[in-house]
Design a protein around this motif. Structure first.
Motif, PDB file in Angstrom:
ATOM      1  N   THR A  28     -31.639  11.002  -3.306  1.00 12.87           N
ATOM      2  CA  THR A  28     -30.325  10.349  -3.384  1.00 12.87           C
ATOM      3  C   THR A  28     -30.072   9.655  -2.053  1.00 12.87           C
ATOM      4  N   CYS A  29     -30.589   8.442  -1.890  1.00 16.14           N
ATOM      5  CA  CYS A  29     -30.605   7.851  -0.547  1.00 16.14           C
ATOM      6  C   CYS A  29     -29.235   7.469   0.002  1.00 16.14           C
ATOM      7  N   GLY A  30     -28.239   7.237  -0.820  1.00 15.57           N
ATOM      8  CA  GLY A  30     -26.875   7.023  -0.346  1.00 15.57           C
ATOM      9  C   GLY A  30     -26.752   5.969   0.723  1.00 15.57           C
ATOM     10  N   ASN A  31     -26.363   6.369   1.930  1.00 14.72           N
ATOM     11  CA  ASN A  31     -26.212   5.438   3.044  1.00 14.72           C
ATOM     12  C   ASN A  31     -27.438   5.389   3.953  1.00 14.72           C
ATOM     13  N   GLY A  32     -28.475   6.144   3.601  1.00 15.62           N
ATOM     14  CA  GLY A  32     -29.745   6.039   4.307  1.00 15.62           C
ATOM     15  C   GLY A  32     -29.975   7.000   5.445  1.00 15.62           C
ATOM     16  N   HIS A  33     -29.028   7.872   5.724  1.00 15.89           N
ATOM     17  CA  HIS A  33     -29.183   8.782   6.868  1.00 15.89           C
ATOM     18  C   HIS A  33     -30.382   9.715   6.699  1.00 15.89           C
ATOM     19  N   ASP A  52     -31.986   5.880  -5.661  1.00 10.88           N
ATOM     20  CA  ASP A  52     -30.558   5.895  -5.928  1.00 10.88           C
ATOM     21  C   ASP A  52     -30.274   5.012  -7.139  1.00 10.88           C
ATOM     22  N   VAL A  53     -29.257   5.398  -7.903  1.00 12.25           N
ATOM     23  CA  VAL A  53     -28.876   4.637  -9.098  1.00 12.25           C
ATOM     24  C   VAL A  53     -27.935   3.490  -8.769  1.00 12.25           C
ATOM     25  N   GLN A  54     -27.376   3.490  -7.581  1.00  8.62           N
ATOM     26  CA  GLN A  54     -26.403   2.458  -7.215  1.00  8.62           C
ATOM     27  C   GLN A  54     -27.035   1.407  -6.307  1.00  8.62           C
ATOM     28  N   GLN A  55     -26.850   0.151  -6.678  1.00  7.63           N
ATOM     29  CA  GLN A  55     -27.364  -0.943  -5.866  1.00  7.63           C
ATOM     30  C   GLN A  55     -26.772  -0.907  -4.461  1.00  7.63           C
ATOM     31  N   LYS A  62     -31.246   0.173   2.941  1.00  5.67           N
ATOM     32  CA  LYS A  62     -32.088  -0.916   3.462  1.00  5.67           C
ATOM     33  C   LYS A  62     -31.612  -1.337   4.855  1.00  5.67           C
ATOM     34  N   GLN A  63     -30.299  -1.449   5.028  1.00  3.17           N
ATOM     35  CA  GLN A  63     -29.743  -1.822   6.325  1.00  3.17           C
ATOM     36  C   GLN A  63     -29.981  -0.733   7.363  1.00  3.17           C
ATOM     37  N   SER A  64     -29.784   0.527   6.977  1.00  9.08           N
ATOM     38  CA  SER A  64     -30.034   1.646   7.899  1.00  9.08           C
ATOM     39  C   SER A  64     -31.487   1.675   8.348  1.00  9.08           C
ATOM     40  N   LEU A  65     -32.402   1.415   7.423  1.00  8.65           N
ATOM     41  CA  LEU A  65     -33.829   1.390   7.756  1.00  8.65           C
ATOM     42  C   LEU A  65     -34.155   0.241   8.704  1.00  8.65           C
ATOM     43  N   ALA A  66     -33.567  -0.915   8.458  1.00  9.97           N
ATOM     44  CA  ALA A  66     -33.789  -2.069   9.334  1.00  9.97           C
ATOM     45  C   ALA A  66     -33.257  -1.780  10.738  1.00  9.97           C
ATOM     46  N   ASP A  67     -32.063  -1.205  10.808  1.00 11.24           N
ATOM     47  CA  ASP A  67     -31.460  -0.877  12.105  1.00 11.24           C
ATOM     48  C   ASP A  67     -32.311   0.116  12.889  1.00 11.24           C
ATOM     49  N   ALA A  68     -32.969   1.022  12.183  1.00 16.16           N
ATOM     50  CA  ALA A  68     -33.779   2.063  12.823  1.00 16.16           C
ATOM     51  C   ALA A  68     -35.257   1.668  12.944  1.00 16.16           C
ATOM     52  N   ALA A  69     -35.600   0.473  12.488  1.00 12.93           N
ATOM     53  CA  ALA A  69     -36.989  -0.026  12.523  1.00 12.93           C
ATOM     54  C   ALA A  69     -37.955   0.916  11.807  1.00 12.93           C
ATOM     55  N   THR A  74     -40.285   3.262   0.584  1.00 13.44           N
ATOM     56  CA  THR A  74     -40.149   2.488  -0.644  1.00 13.44           C
ATOM     57  C   THR A  74     -38.809   2.855  -1.258  1.00 13.44           C
ATOM     58  N   LEU A  75     -37.934   1.858  -1.404  1.00 13.12           N
ATOM     59  CA  LEU A  75     -36.626   2.065  -2.027  1.00 13.12           C
ATOM     60  C   LEU A  75     -36.751   1.841  -3.525  1.00 13.12           C
ATOM     61  N   ILE A  76     -36.173   2.753  -4.288  1.00  9.46           N
ATOM     62  CA  ILE A  76     -36.291   2.703  -5.747  1.00  9.46           C
ATOM     63  C   ILE A  76     -34.901   2.760  -6.362  1.00  9.46           C
ATOM     64  N   HIS A  77     -34.518   1.665  -6.992  1.00  7.03           N
ATOM     65  CA  HIS A  77     -33.209   1.573  -7.641  1.00  7.03           C
ATOM     66  C   HIS A  77     -33.343   2.153  -9.054  1.00  7.03           C
ATOM     67  N   ASP A  78     -33.332   3.479  -9.104  1.00 12.61           N
ATOM     68  CA  ASP A  78     -33.489   4.203 -10.364  1.00 12.61           C
ATOM     69  C   ASP A  78     -33.083   5.653 -10.115  1.00 12.61           C
ATOM     70  N   SER A  79     -32.914   6.382 -11.186  1.00 13.41           N
ATOM     71  CA  SER A  79     -32.557   7.792 -11.096  1.00 13.41           C
ATOM     72  C   SER A  79     -33.723   8.624 -10.584  1.00 13.41           C
ATOM     73  N   HIS A  80     -33.402   9.639  -9.798  1.00 13.14           N
ATOM     74  CA  HIS A  80     -34.432  10.575  -9.352  1.00 13.14           C
ATOM     75  C   HIS A  80     -35.075  11.300 -10.536  1.00 13.14           C
ATOM     76  N   ALA A  81     -34.412  11.285 -11.679  1.00 11.35           N
ATOM     77  CA  ALA A  81     -34.989  11.900 -12.882  1.00 11.35           C
ATOM     78  C   ALA A  81     -36.291  11.219 -13.290  1.00 11.35           C
TER      79      ALA A  81
END
Length: 186
Positions: A28-33, A52-55, A62-69, A74-81
């Motif tokens: 559940t990647c949420g805000n990326g922390h 995560d299910v939410q775009q 994606k932004q958090s990852l870019a900020d942290a280099a 791999t980001l997956i826009h789908d349910s963890h199910a």
């Protein structure tokens, strides 16, 4: 030793499970922390699959990852199910779930017991010996109690010869405080 807060303790548990080069999952990647945290734990040789299910959550991460280099995610826009459709057929070094809803977003979009237990079935079957999956259970929202009960019932049924299951909670806090459930494969 001081008592650790919920998120700090979740990360402490994963530090003891995840090694450089591991394949890990942020369910559940949420805000990326947690995704950034896992990326740093696994290092450039490792791989993080973040669901995560939410775009909006995918964009935030994606932004958090870019900020942290961080470049091993791999980001997956789908349910963890549906994790089994995306993960390689290899051993997993760890996973984390933050159950509930994306902070500062639509509180009607929440994780559910059925999808969480389906994801757990996949991840636990692929988890390496001595490795850990950590669930941070937020349950003070509509549908949260049902998910909490479904997840605990699922985890209580795990074979104690194969898994150790720990629950870490603060019992004197009000308003349905979150708690941790950690599952380690023996």
């Amino acid at each position: 030793m001081m008592v650790k807060g919920i998120l700090d303790y979740a990360h402490e548990l994963l530090k003891n499970s995840v090694e450089h080069g591991d394949i890990v999952v942020d369910a559940t990647c949420g805000n990326g922390h947690d995704t950034v945290f896992l990326s740093r734990l696994t290092g450039p040789e490792g791989k993080v699959y973040a669901f995560d299910v939410q775009q909006q959550a995918i964009q935030n991460t994606k932004q958090s990852l870019a900020d942290a280099a961080c470049h091993n995610v791999t980001l997956i826009h789908d349910s963890h199910a549906h994790a089994s459709a995306y993960l390689p057929d290899k051993e997993i070094g760890g996973a984390i779930f933050n159950l509930g809803y994306l902070p500062r977003s639509d509180k009607s979009v929440v994780t559910r017991g059925s999808s969480t237990t389906e994801a757990l079935t996949t991840l636990l079957s692929r988890m390496g010996k001595g490795k850990m999956t950590v669930l941070v259970v937020y349950h003070g929202h509509q549908g949260g109690r049902e998910e909490k009960e479904a997840v605990l019932e699922y985890l209580e049924q795990l074979d104690q010869q194969t898994y150790t299951v720990l629950q870490y909670a603060f019992i004197n806090q009000k308003n349905d405080p979150p708690f941790i459930v950690a599952v380690q494969k023996k």
